[in-house]
Design an enzyme around this catalytic site. Structure first.
Site, short mmCIF file in Angstrom:
data_model
loop_
_atom_site.label_atom_id
_atom_site.label_comp_id
_atom_site.label_asym_id
_atom_site.label_seq_id
_atom_site.Cartn_x
_atom_site.Cartn_y
_atom_site.Cartn_z
N SER A 1 0.82 -1.22 0.00
CA SER A 1 0.00 0.00 0.00
C SER A 1 0.86 1.27 0.00
O SER A 1 2.02 1.25 0.42
CB SER A 1 -0.92 0.00 1.22
OG SER A 1 -1.68 -1.18 1.26
N1 SAM Z 1 -0.51 -5.07 4.12
C1 SAM Z 1 0.20 -5.35 2.90
C2 SAM Z 1 1.56 -4.74 2.87
O1 SAM Z 1 1.94 -4.05 3.82
O2 SAM Z 1 2.28 -4.98 1.89
C3 SAM Z 1 -0.58 -4.97 1.66
C4 SAM Z 1 -1.68 -5.91 1.42
S1 SAM Z 1 -2.32 -5.99 -0.20
C5 SAM Z 1 -2.97 -4.39 -0.49
C6 SAM Z 1 -3.76 -6.99 0.18
C7 SAM Z 1 -3.42 -8.42 0.55
O3 SAM Z 1 -4.60 -9.05 1.04
C8 SAM Z 1 -2.96 -9.25 -0.62
O4 SAM Z 1 -1.70 -9.79 -0.35
C9 SAM Z 1 -4.02 -10.34 -0.76
O5 SAM Z 1 -3.51 -11.58 -1.16
C10 SAM Z 1 -4.54 -10.40 0.67
N2 SAM Z 1 -5.88 -10.97 0.84
C11 SAM Z 1 -6.98 -10.82 0.08
N3 SAM Z 1 -8.02 -11.51 0.60
C12 SAM Z 1 -7.54 -12.11 1.73
C13 SAM Z 1 -8.13 -12.94 2.74
N4 SAM Z 1 -9.40 -13.33 2.69
N5 SAM Z 1 -7.34 -13.36 3.76
C14 SAM Z 1 -6.05 -13.00 3.83
N6 SAM Z 1 -5.43 -12.21 2.91
C15 SAM Z 1 -6.18 -11.76 1.89
#
Ligand code: SAM
Length: 217
Positions: free
Chosen positions: A52
């Site tokens: 992000s």
């Molecule tokens: N917090 C992260 C960072 O600091 O890099 C950025 C996260 S990215 C915007 C969103 C993440 O949520 C992705 O890696 C995606 O695979 C994960 N995601 C989506 N649905 C999910 C779920 N139900 N449970 C866990 N992770 C999930």
């Protein structure tokens, strides 16, 4: 980054600003993106996912209000950057990621940096992580169609859930506060754009317009 992207836009919590100054963001992006690591936008990290924008990480962390005694749950480990910021501010971080390869990569970076207070879970974070509940704070770094009920249930009294809620390509940054009596208070903090939360209490798939109709917003 801190002065022009965060302080200038109203991030005032000194602990958050300090953590954003200290965590080396360039170690959480792919090698070909290192030159761009401190720029004012999200970056691709593989598997169709993103790290992000620094401002969004800081804003969500400030809204979460993590304290040194807190146990915090993060949904969406991604690169591990947000988990590193949280680990500097809370006692314990539990971070859940559905893509195993991303979780593995984040674990390598965070362990090499010496973080010892982060528990990594691979699975569907829309269900939270009941074995370590309740949590003083929960942060969801993916966009949800509704606030997942299990996350509200796993929030301790006095706890905050920070989550982008809304449409597929635009959400409202939402804070769900559970007061000491267990009453729920909801506030909204502007628009944001996140990749979708995919799971039982999120979007069902990558396909537009499908969701699991459960939740409180
Ligand atoms: N917090 C992260 C960072 O600091 O890099 C950025 C996260 S990215 C915007 C969103 C993440 O949520 C992705 O890696 C995606 O695979 C994960 N995601 C989506 N649905 C999910 C779920 N139900 N449970 C866990 N992770 C999930």
């Amino acid at each position: 980054m801190v002065r022009y992207q965060l302080e200038a836009r109203g991030i005032t919590d000194p602990r958050v600003l300090d953590a954003m100054r200290k965590v080396p963001r360039h170690l959480f992006v792919p090698p070909e993106r290192v030159h761009d690591a401190y720029s004012d936008h999200a970056l691709p990290i593989g598997e169709g996912q993103t790290i992000s924008q620094p401002y969004m990480v800081a804003l969500m962390t400030q809204l979460l209000q993590p304290a040194p005694s807190h146990r915090v749950l993060e949904i969406g480990t991604g690169s591990g950057y947000q988990a590193a910021i949280l680990a500097a501010l809370a006692d314990e971080v539990v971070t859940v990621e559905r893509e195993e390869v991303l979780s593995q990569r984040a674990q390598e970076v965070l362990r090499s940096l010496g973080y010892r207070n982060i528990t990594f879970v691979v699975g569907d974070g829309s269900e939270g992580y009941p074995p370590l509940a309740p949590y003083d704070g929960i942060i969801v770094t993916a966009g949800a169609p509704f606030v997942p009920t299990p996350l509200v249930d796993q929030l301790a009294p006095g706890g905050r859930l920070v989550i982008p809620v809304g449409h597929r390509y635009e959400q409202v940054l939402t804070v769900v506060y559970k007061d000491e009596q267990g009453r729920i208070h909801i506030s909204e903090h502007g628009y944001c754009v996140f990749v979708p939360l995919i799971g039982k209490h999120g979007w069902r798939s990558e396909i537009d317009g499908e969701w699991e109709p459960e939740g409180i917003v």
